[in-house]
Scaffold this motif. Structure first.
Motif, PDB file in Angstrom:
ATOM      1  N   ASN A  98       0.864  -1.164   0.000  1.00  0.00           N
ATOM      2  CA  ASN A  98       0.000   0.000   0.000  1.00  0.00           C
ATOM      3  C   ASN A  98       0.901   1.215   0.000  1.00  0.00           C
ATOM      4  OD1 ASN A  98      -2.383  -1.721   0.762  1.00  0.00           O
ATOM      5  ND2 ASN A  98      -1.076  -1.989   2.521  1.00  0.00           N
ATOM      6  N   TYR A  99       0.832   1.998  -1.041  1.00  0.00           N
ATOM      7  CA  TYR A  99       1.730   3.126  -1.087  1.00  0.00           C
ATOM      8  C   TYR A  99       1.212   4.313  -1.884  1.00  0.00           C
ATOM      9  CZ  TYR A  99       2.926   0.409  -5.231  1.00  0.00           C
ATOM     10  OH  TYR A  99       2.853  -0.324  -6.386  1.00  0.00           O
ATOM     11  N   LEU A 100       1.824   5.439  -1.586  1.00  0.00           N
ATOM     12  CA  LEU A 100       1.545   6.674  -2.292  1.00  0.00           C
ATOM     13  C   LEU A 100       2.662   6.882  -3.295  1.00  0.00           C
ATOM     14  CD1 LEU A 100       1.016   8.695   0.964  1.00  0.00           C
ATOM     15  CD2 LEU A 100      -0.780   8.450  -0.731  1.00  0.00           C
ATOM     16  N   VAL A 101       2.307   7.285  -4.487  1.00  0.00           N
ATOM     17  CA  VAL A 101       3.303   7.539  -5.511  1.00  0.00           C
ATOM     18  C   VAL A 101       3.227   9.000  -5.923  1.00  0.00           C
ATOM     19  CG1 VAL A 101       4.154   6.889  -7.794  1.00  0.00           C
ATOM     20  CG2 VAL A 101       2.987   5.197  -6.380  1.00  0.00           C
ATOM     21  N   CYS A 102       4.361   9.695  -5.862  1.00  0.00           N
ATOM     22  CA  CYS A 102       4.379  11.078  -6.321  1.00  0.00           C
ATOM     23  C   CYS A 102       4.499  11.085  -7.840  1.00  0.00           C
ATOM     24  CB  CYS A 102       5.537  11.849  -5.696  1.00  0.00           C
ATOM     25  SG  CYS A 102       5.644  13.531  -6.332  1.00  0.00           S
ATOM     26  N   GLU A 103       3.573  11.753  -8.464  1.00  0.00           N
ATOM     27  CA  GLU A 103       3.559  11.781  -9.928  1.00  0.00           C
ATOM     28  C   GLU A 103       4.651  12.650 -10.510  1.00  0.00           C
ATOM     29  OE1 GLU A 103      -0.547  12.905 -10.596  1.00  0.00           O
ATOM     30  OE2 GLU A 103      -0.942  10.920 -11.426  1.00  0.00           O
ATOM     31  N   LYS A 104       5.216  13.530  -9.667  1.00  0.00           N
ATOM     32  CA  LYS A 104       6.240  14.435 -10.182  1.00  0.00           C
ATOM     33  C   LYS A 104       7.647  13.857 -10.069  1.00  0.00           C
ATOM     34  CE  LYS A 104       3.590  18.429 -10.393  1.00  0.00           C
ATOM     35  NZ  LYS A 104       3.632  19.838 -10.747  1.00  0.00           N
ATOM     36  N   CYS A 105       7.988  13.320  -8.881  1.00  0.00           N
ATOM     37  CA  CYS A 105       9.353  12.825  -8.703  1.00  0.00           C
ATOM     38  C   CYS A 105       9.437  11.306  -8.593  1.00  0.00           C
ATOM     39  CB  CYS A 105       9.993  13.486  -7.479  1.00  0.00           C
ATOM     40  SG  CYS A 105       9.284  12.984  -5.917  1.00  0.00           S
ATOM     41  N   GLY A 106       8.305  10.659  -8.538  1.00  0.00           N
ATOM     42  CA  GLY A 106       8.311   9.204  -8.493  1.00  0.00           C
ATOM     43  C   GLY A 106       8.559   8.605  -7.126  1.00  0.00           C
ATOM     44  N   LYS A 107       8.620   9.476  -6.119  1.00  0.00           N
ATOM     45  CA  LYS A 107       8.831   9.023  -4.748  1.00  0.00           C
ATOM     46  C   LYS A 107       7.699   8.114  -4.284  1.00  0.00           C
ATOM     47  CE  LYS A 107       8.874  11.368  -0.264  1.00  0.00           C
ATOM     48  NZ  LYS A 107       9.286  12.653   0.321  1.00  0.00           N
ATOM     49  N   ILE A 108       8.067   7.093  -3.514  1.00  0.00           N
ATOM     50  CA  ILE A 108       7.080   6.146  -3.000  1.00  0.00           C
ATOM     51  C   ILE A 108       7.060   6.186  -1.478  1.00  0.00           C
ATOM     52  CG2 ILE A 108       6.587   3.677  -2.730  1.00  0.00           C
ATOM     53  CD1 ILE A 108       7.424   3.340  -5.659  1.00  0.00           C
ATOM     54  N   VAL A 109       5.897   6.351  -0.907  1.00  0.00           N
ATOM     55  CA  VAL A 109       5.737   6.358   0.541  1.00  0.00           C
ATOM     56  C   VAL A 109       4.809   5.216   0.934  1.00  0.00           C
ATOM     57  CG1 VAL A 109       4.931   7.676   2.549  1.00  0.00           C
ATOM     58  CG2 VAL A 109       6.039   8.866   0.640  1.00  0.00           C
ATOM     59  N   ILE A 110       5.325   4.332   1.783  1.00  0.00           N
ATOM     60  CA  ILE A 110       4.519   3.196   2.236  1.00  0.00           C
ATOM     61  C   ILE A 110       3.443   3.678   3.211  1.00  0.00           C
ATOM     62  CG2 ILE A 110       4.596   0.965   3.453  1.00  0.00           C
ATOM     63  CD1 ILE A 110       6.158   0.829   0.854  1.00  0.00           C
ATOM     64  N   ILE A 111       2.251   3.195   3.022  1.00  0.00           N
ATOM     65  CA  ILE A 111       1.150   3.530   3.927  1.00  0.00           C
ATOM     66  C   ILE A 111       1.127   2.492   5.043  1.00  0.00           C
ATOM     67  CG2 ILE A 111      -1.343   3.854   4.145  1.00  0.00           C
ATOM     68  CD1 ILE A 111      -1.354   4.286   1.032  1.00  0.00           C
ATOM     69  N   ASP A 112       1.321   2.964   6.265  1.00  0.00           N
ATOM     70  CA  ASP A 112       1.360   2.032   7.386  1.00  0.00           C
ATOM     71  C   ASP A 112      -0.027   1.647   7.882  1.00  0.00           C
ATOM     72  OD1 ASP A 112       4.120   1.676   7.584  1.00  0.00           O
ATOM     73  OD2 ASP A 112       4.333   3.590   8.608  1.00  0.00           O
ATOM     74  N   ASN A 113      -0.895   2.626   7.965  1.00  0.00           N
ATOM     75  CA  ASN A 113      -2.250   2.331   8.414  1.00  0.00           C
ATOM     76  C   ASN A 113      -3.098   1.931   7.226  1.00  0.00           C
ATOM     77  OD1 ASN A 113      -1.894   2.884  11.155  1.00  0.00           O
ATOM     78  ND2 ASN A 113      -2.032   5.073  10.761  1.00  0.00           N
ATOM     79  N   CYS A 114      -3.208   0.645   7.051  1.00  0.00           N
ATOM     80  CA  CYS A 114      -3.935   0.160   5.896  1.00  0.00           C
ATOM     81  C   CYS A 114      -5.444   0.185   6.147  1.00  0.00           C
ATOM     82  CB  CYS A 114      -3.480  -1.257   5.565  1.00  0.00           C
ATOM     83  SG  CYS A 114      -4.365  -1.890   4.164  1.00  0.00           S
ATOM     84  N   PRO A 115      -6.165   0.814   5.264  1.00  0.00           N
ATOM     85  CA  PRO A 115      -7.620   0.891   5.440  1.00  0.00           C
ATOM     86  C   PRO A 115      -8.333  -0.342   4.913  1.00  0.00           C
ATOM     87  CG  PRO A 115      -6.994   2.107   3.500  1.00  0.00           C
ATOM     88  CD  PRO A 115      -5.729   1.489   4.039  1.00  0.00           C
ATOM     89  N   PHE A 116      -7.567  -1.283   4.442  1.00  0.00           N
ATOM     90  CA  PHE A 116      -8.158  -2.409   3.735  1.00  0.00           C
ATOM     91  C   PHE A 116      -8.840  -3.441   4.635  1.00  0.00           C
ATOM     92  CE2 PHE A 116      -8.022  -6.513   1.532  1.00  0.00           C
ATOM     93  CZ  PHE A 116      -8.687  -6.176   0.364  1.00  0.00           C
ATOM     94  N   ASP A 117      -8.322  -3.594   5.831  1.00  0.00           N
ATOM     95  CA  ASP A 117      -8.819  -4.660   6.706  1.00  0.00           C
ATOM     96  C   ASP A 117     -10.330  -4.657   6.899  1.00  0.00           C
ATOM     97  OD1 ASP A 117      -6.368  -5.764   6.928  1.00  0.00           O
ATOM     98  OD2 ASP A 117      -5.905  -4.922   8.894  1.00  0.00           O
ATOM     99  N   LYS A 118     -10.880  -3.486   7.071  1.00  0.00           N
ATOM    100  CA  LYS A 118     -12.324  -3.363   7.248  1.00  0.00           C
ATOM    101  C   LYS A 118     -13.057  -3.808   5.982  1.00  0.00           C
ATOM    102  CE  LYS A 118     -14.403   0.101  10.218  1.00  0.00           C
ATOM    103  NZ  LYS A 118     -14.699   1.541  10.284  1.00  0.00           N
ATOM    104  N   PHE A 119     -12.579  -3.294   4.889  1.00  0.00           N
ATOM    105  CA  PHE A 119     -13.140  -3.575   3.576  1.00  0.00           C
ATOM    106  C   PHE A 119     -13.062  -5.066   3.265  1.00  0.00           C
ATOM    107  CE2 PHE A 119     -12.522  -3.022  -1.214  1.00  0.00           C
ATOM    108  CZ  PHE A 119     -13.887  -2.911  -1.442  1.00  0.00           C
ATOM    109  N   LYS A 120     -11.977  -5.673   3.709  1.00  0.00           N
ATOM    110  CA  LYS A 120     -11.744  -7.083   3.486  1.00  0.00           C
ATOM    111  C   LYS A 120     -12.883  -7.936   4.030  1.00  0.00           C
ATOM    112  CE  LYS A 120      -8.216  -9.977   5.286  1.00  0.00           C
ATOM    113  NZ  LYS A 120      -6.781 -10.034   5.646  1.00  0.00           N
ATOM    114  N   GLU A 121     -13.282  -7.643   5.238  1.00  0.00           N
ATOM    115  CA  GLU A 121     -14.398  -8.368   5.855  1.00  0.00           C
ATOM    116  C   GLU A 121     -15.630  -8.326   4.946  1.00  0.00           C
ATOM    117  OE1 GLU A 121     -13.962  -9.844   8.943  1.00  0.00           O
ATOM    118  OE2 GLU A 121     -11.884  -9.198   8.639  1.00  0.00           O
ATOM    119  N   GLU A 122     -15.852  -7.169   4.407  1.00  0.00           N
ATOM    120  CA  GLU A 122     -17.008  -6.965   3.541  1.00  0.00           C
ATOM    121  C   GLU A 122     -16.888  -7.806   2.270  1.00  0.00           C
ATOM    122  OE1 GLU A 122     -18.082  -2.738   3.473  1.00  0.00           O
ATOM    123  OE2 GLU A 122     -18.757  -3.137   1.426  1.00  0.00           O
ATOM    124  N   LEU A 123     -15.702  -7.825   1.691  1.00  0.00           N
ATOM    125  CA  LEU A 123     -15.483  -8.602   0.468  1.00  0.00           C
ATOM    126  C   LEU A 123     -15.683 -10.083   0.713  1.00  0.00           C
ATOM    127  CD1 LEU A 123     -12.313  -6.897  -1.060  1.00  0.00           C
ATOM    128  CD2 LEU A 123     -14.643  -6.756  -1.909  1.00  0.00           C
TER     129      LEU A 123
END
Ligand SMILES: [Zn+2]
Ligand SMILES: [Zn+2]
Length: 65
Positions: A14-39
């Motif tokens: 899970n990461y953020l990508v800067c469209e200008k410099c290509g920098k990648i920042v890992i997202i630590d707090n993943c919002p997916f877990d909640k959604f996962k239950e639903e899926l």
């Protein structure tokens, strides 16, 4: 060199990508877990992984304009 454990990337896709410099920042707090239950409930899938890619402009690039 590590040749195995290619499969064990639990939650660093899970990461953020800067469209200008290509920098990648890992997202630590993943919002997916909640959604996962639903899926699981709605689609009946046995979820084995996920990946969230978010595009934007990093603070440094914002400063540069
Ligand atoms: Zn940037
Ligand atoms: Zn995640």
């Amino acid at each position: 060199m590590k040749t195995k454990a290619r499969f064990a990337l639990p939650d660093k896709k899970n990461y953020l990508v800067c469209e200008k410099c290509g920098k990648i920042v890992i997202i630590d707090n993943c919002p997916f877990d909640k959604f996962k239950e639903e899926l699981i409930e709605v689609h009946g899938f046995d979820i084995t992984g996920h990946s969230i890619e978010v595009y934007g402009v990093c603070p440094e690039c914002q400063k540069k304009g």
